[in-house]
Design a protein around this motif. Structure first.
Motif, mmCIF file in Angstrom:
data_model
loop_
_atom_site.group_PDB
_atom_site.id
_atom_site.type_symbol
_atom_site.label_atom_id
_atom_site.label_comp_id
_atom_site.label_asym_id
_atom_site.label_seq_id
_atom_site.Cartn_x
_atom_site.Cartn_y
_atom_site.Cartn_z
ATOM 1 N N ALA A 42 0.838 -1.206 0.000
ATOM 2 C CA ALA A 42 0.000 0.000 0.000
ATOM 3 C C ALA A 42 0.872 1.255 0.000
ATOM 4 C CB ALA A 42 -0.923 -0.014 1.215
ATOM 5 N N LEU A 43 1.971 1.219 0.765
ATOM 6 C CA LEU A 43 2.852 2.385 0.836
ATOM 7 C C LEU A 43 3.413 2.715 -0.550
ATOM 8 C CD1 LEU A 43 4.315 4.506 2.541
ATOM 9 C CD2 LEU A 43 6.121 2.852 2.952
ATOM 10 N N VAL A 44 3.858 1.685 -1.256
ATOM 11 C CA VAL A 44 4.409 1.911 -2.593
ATOM 12 C C VAL A 44 3.330 2.499 -3.514
ATOM 13 C CG1 VAL A 44 5.391 0.798 -4.626
ATOM 14 C CG2 VAL A 44 6.135 0.102 -2.332
ATOM 15 N N VAL A 45 2.117 1.930 -3.439
ATOM 16 C CA VAL A 45 1.022 2.429 -4.281
ATOM 17 C C VAL A 45 0.715 3.888 -3.946
ATOM 18 C CG1 VAL A 45 -1.437 2.182 -4.796
ATOM 19 C CG2 VAL A 45 0.018 0.157 -4.605
ATOM 20 N N GLY A 100 6.266 10.944 4.014
ATOM 21 C CA GLY A 100 6.286 9.568 4.486
ATOM 22 C C GLY A 100 7.223 9.393 5.673
ATOM 23 N N LEU A 101 8.417 9.985 5.576
ATOM 24 C CA LEU A 101 9.395 9.861 6.661
ATOM 25 C C LEU A 101 8.883 10.517 7.935
ATOM 26 C CD1 LEU A 101 12.772 10.586 4.830
ATOM 27 C CD2 LEU A 101 12.068 8.441 5.889
ATOM 28 N N LEU A 315 2.682 -3.936 16.252
ATOM 29 C CA LEU A 315 2.195 -2.565 16.408
ATOM 30 C C LEU A 315 3.212 -1.559 15.868
ATOM 31 C CD1 LEU A 315 0.148 -0.566 17.531
ATOM 32 C CD2 LEU A 315 1.249 -0.765 19.738
ATOM 33 N N LEU A 316 4.501 -1.761 16.190
ATOM 34 C CA LEU A 316 5.499 -0.769 15.778
ATOM 35 C C LEU A 316 5.692 -0.721 14.261
ATOM 36 C CD1 LEU A 316 8.077 -1.033 18.688
ATOM 37 C CD2 LEU A 316 6.643 0.924 18.117
ATOM 38 N N PRO A 317 6.018 -1.864 13.609
ATOM 39 C CA PRO A 317 6.176 -1.765 12.142
ATOM 40 C C PRO A 317 4.895 -1.309 11.442
ATOM 41 C CG PRO A 317 6.404 -4.042 12.914
ATOM 42 C CD PRO A 317 6.397 -3.181 14.116
ATOM 43 N N LEU A 318 3.734 -1.760 11.937
ATOM 44 C CA LEU A 318 2.486 -1.332 11.288
ATOM 45 C C LEU A 318 2.235 0.161 11.507
ATOM 46 C CD1 LEU A 318 0.225 -4.423 11.985
ATOM 47 C CD2 LEU A 318 0.893 -3.533 9.740
ATOM 48 N N SER A 319 2.664 0.679 12.670
ATOM 49 C CA SER A 319 2.534 2.120 12.901
ATOM 50 C C SER A 319 3.441 2.895 11.949
ATOM 51 C CB SER A 319 2.900 2.480 14.345
ATOM 52 O OG SER A 319 1.960 1.938 15.229
ATOM 53 N N ALA A 324 3.128 6.620 7.757
ATOM 54 C CA ALA A 324 3.712 7.149 6.523
ATOM 55 C C ALA A 324 2.619 7.300 5.466
ATOM 56 C CB ALA A 324 4.821 6.227 6.025
ATOM 57 N N ILE A 325 1.810 6.257 5.293
ATOM 58 C CA ILE A 325 0.724 6.298 4.303
ATOM 59 C C ILE A 325 -0.249 7.424 4.647
ATOM 60 C CG2 ILE A 325 -1.310 5.043 3.482
ATOM 61 C CD1 ILE A 325 0.329 2.466 3.796
ATOM 62 N N PHE A 326 -0.619 7.500 5.930
ATOM 63 C CA PHE A 326 -1.595 8.501 6.349
ATOM 64 C C PHE A 326 -1.113 9.916 6.048
ATOM 65 C CE2 PHE A 326 -3.172 11.396 9.677
ATOM 66 C CZ PHE A 326 -4.534 11.317 9.414
#
Lengths: 369, 308
Positions: A42-45, A100-101, A315-319, A324-326
């Motif tokens: 999703a991030l790449v998209v 994103g960063l 939780l951490l990697p998904l956050s 970033a996406i948000f």
């Protein structure tokens, strides 16, 4: 919500079918692994979409060609309109990457503070980083100094110093001997924030014609993002987020309480110090360049918790990924909604993020922390 | 604390209203008092020719001085800087936050205000029985109406007519030449108000009108006021001329430097053809008689071949 992790794992399979509320909370491993992979895709998209869409319309094919043409091993003749490559490569892409960063940093820092303080209201700005950065930035706007240091302009540099400075003061105030009581730390942070905030407010009203720039900065904006900003921010983010991700297992144990964590062999004081330093550093780096963007750091970790559960290893990697996406999407809305006029991204994060979060909250009515 | 102050303020304000209305009822109406409608649509009752005038905006001050009323101006704002001798006058604080006590203590018989004062300052002054005339010019024509209005109120109508006709002549000298230009001869002009965030002058601004009268086309065509715009719009719309506001604060030329140096603007034709100019932002935004100077400057910058 204080959950025994091992119990959670064994319970998840048994209770998933019978009790929908628990099933929602105890997401199976396989599903969470898929979630991480899915969010990466999703991030790449989202990066691709955000780079293609803007106040100037550029066809997707041109965007892809421009980006591919920068890869030296591909030979692509420039068939796009003049200026298109500048818009894509020098204006939009650095902006999307920086968003994103910064999003990743704020989300990770928020999740870390919430876990460390075991307090659902903790956000990256709780212990004075935002107000310290704001005071620094306002000083940067008002003082008659110009120039740059290591490619950093006066405003981001002062903001960075202010953020780290306020954190150091809070830490020094809260420390008692060798231990760092969390409540004292939060209270010291809140009090210092109030103090610095009042100074900032006064400086703003007496700033005359610079008021607009300052207020715009405080609300957060990516409008002048460059590759040089990305280059400056990147090392902090990689190191800071990397360190925090390494500590996800101890963070899980910390959810019991500090004494039990200590008995289970965790050096609690060192853990606190390392995580505080890492989270503060990435927050300071993020805030210095783009202003104090609110809401991301507190809400995204909670949203992740609502959807995928409270295990910090996920939780951490998904956050990191969701934040970033948000923020990339929020910035996309900020620059396209009233195009060509831009709205401060800090306005968008809460305006569009809060209803989404409230929806999640209503849909899954249960204790989330 | 804040709330307490606000309540005190309200109580005092309502008390003073009461006192003023009581006085008004008992005082006999003077004959010969006329009234005018000001630029906020308020009816202003006039009682003789004002001798003690307070100006709440630098543009208002310039109008008063242009009508030879400098001696009657008793105070101005801290932002006033033209004509230079105005800096000797007492000041009543900032433009957006004038000090009411200071104004009242000067016992003015006319305060010349601006739209920013409509909701709070004007009602407060009126409650204290002070005559307030509001000027709210949005176009060159409005500036000239404002001058006429001030002339009417201060008994300098003839002088005002002279100032206005002088301005009209100079405007016509510019538009006579620029009106003849075909659409293809009008360069696309971007006025940069500030660079971070990047803000430009949109529709319904003085800059927009000045650009058009000076024979240009405003690059911003779909936003009013001073929108924050994205850099990519500038790259795409490719303006022929960039005017950058300078002199904000302590003589800062940051917007000009930005336009000259920002690397992503390197292919924009204003940059390629070296047509990026600094414009005094203090002057170009000031709705006084000198707005015509700005029009002539814009005309020279946009059409150097027509205006030497």
């Amino acid at each position: 919500m204080k959950t025994d992790i091992s119990k959670e794992r064994t319970m998840s399979a048994e209770t998933a079918a019978s009790d929908p509320a628990w099933a929602a909370h105890l997401v199976p491993w396989r599903k969470r692994t898929y979630a991480v992979i899915g969010m990466c895709v999703a991030l790449v998209v989202v990066i691709a979409v955000a780079t293609t869409v803007g106040s100037v319309s550029i066809p997707l094919s041109a965007t892809v060609k421009v980006i591919l043409s920068k890869l030296s091993f591909l030979q692509i003749a420039p068939t796009w309109q003049s200026g298109t490559d500048i818009i894509i490569m020098e204006i939009r892409l650095p902006r999307v990457i920086l968003a994103g960063l910064v999003g990743a940093a704020l989300g990770t820092a928020g999740a870390t503070y919430q876990g460390l303080f075991r307090n659902p209201l903790a956000d990256p700005y709780l212990i004075g980083v935002a107000q310290g950065a704001s005071l620094g930035a306002v000083a940067g706007f008002l003082l008659p100094v110009t120039g740059s240091f290591l490619g950093m302009g006066v405003v981001p540099m002062f903001a960075f110093i202010g953020a780290l400075g306020s954190m150091a003061v809070v830490y020094a105030l809260a420390r008692q001997g060798k231990s760092l009581p969390v409540t004292t730390l939060i209270l010291a942070g809140v009090a210092l924030s109030a103090l610095l905030g009042s100074i900032v407010s006064y400086l703003i009203i007496s700033s005359g014609d610079k008021m607009h720039s300052i207020v715009f900065w405080l609300m957060g904006s990516f409008s002048l993002s460059r590759w040089s900003d990305v280059r400056l921010v990147l090392p902090y983010m990689v190191i800071g987020i990397g360190v925090i991700l390494l500590y996800s297992r101890p963070l899980n144990v910390m959810q019991l309480d500090e004494e039990q964590a200590q008995q289970l062999g965790i050096n609690v004081e060192r853990l606190k110090l390392v995580l505080l330093a890492a989270a503060t550093l990435i927050t300071a780096a993020a805030v210095s360049f783009v202003g104090t963007i609110g809401f991301v750091g507190i809400i995204i970790p909670h949203a992740v918790r609502l959807i995928w559960g409270a295990d910090y290893r996920f939780l951490l990697p998904l956050s990191v990924l969701s934040s970033a996406i948000f923020l990339i999407l929020a910035d996309l809305i900020a620059r396209t909604l009233l195009s060509p006029t831009e709205i401060p991204v800090g306005v968008v994060t809460a305006l569009f993020g809060a209803p989404f979060f409230l929806y999640l909250l209503r849909r899954r009515r249960r204790v989330i922390f | 604390m804040n709330r307490f102050l606000r309540i005190c303020f309200l109580v005092l304000a309502s008390l003073s209203l009461f006192v003023v209305s009581a006085c008004g009822a008992s005082a006999p109406a003077k004959t010969g008092a006329s009234s005018v409608t000001d630029q906020l649509g308020r009816t202003v009752k006039l009682d003789g020719i004002p001798q003690r005038i307070v100006s709440l905006a630098p543009s208002n001050t310039e109008i008063l001085y242009a009508l030879g009323l400098g001696d009657r101006v008793v105070a101005v704002t801290s932002y006033d800087n033209y004509p230079p001798e105005v800096k000797q006058k007492p000041n009543i604080g900032g433009f957006s936050d004038p000090n009411l006590e200071k104004i009242v203590s000067l016992s003015p018989d006319l305060v010349v205000a601006a739209p920013i004062h409509e909701k709070q300052v004007i009602p407060e002054l009126e409650a204290k029985g002070i005559t307030v005339l509001a000027l709210a010019p949005k176009t060159l024509d409005d500036v000239m109406s404002a001058i006429t209005l001030v002339g009417q109120v201060t008994g300098t109508a003839n002088k005002a007519a002279g100032v206005v006709s002088g301005m009209q002549k100079r405007i016509k000298a510019v538009t006579d030449k620029t009106d003849k230009l075909a659409a293809g001869q009008k360069p696309k002009v971007l006025y940069i108000v500030w660079h971070d965030p990047l803000m430009a002058s949109g529709l319904q601004t003085f800059h927009d009108e000045l650009i058009k009268k000076a024979g240009g086309v405003n690059m911003i065509t779909d936003a009013t006021g001073y929108p924050s715009i994205s850099l990519e719009t500038v790259v795409k719309d490719n303006p022929d001329v960039i005017l950058a506001g300078i002199g904000m604060g302590q003589g800062q030329d940051a917007p000009l430097k930005f336009a000259q140096r920002e690397s992503s603007l390197r292919l924009v034709s204003a940059r390629v053809n070296n047509r990026i100019y600094g414009v005094d932002s203090d002057l170009s935004g000031r709705a006084g008689p000198r707005i015509v100077d700005v029009l002539e400057e814009f005309a020279r910058l946009i059409h150097p071949e027509l205006f030497k």
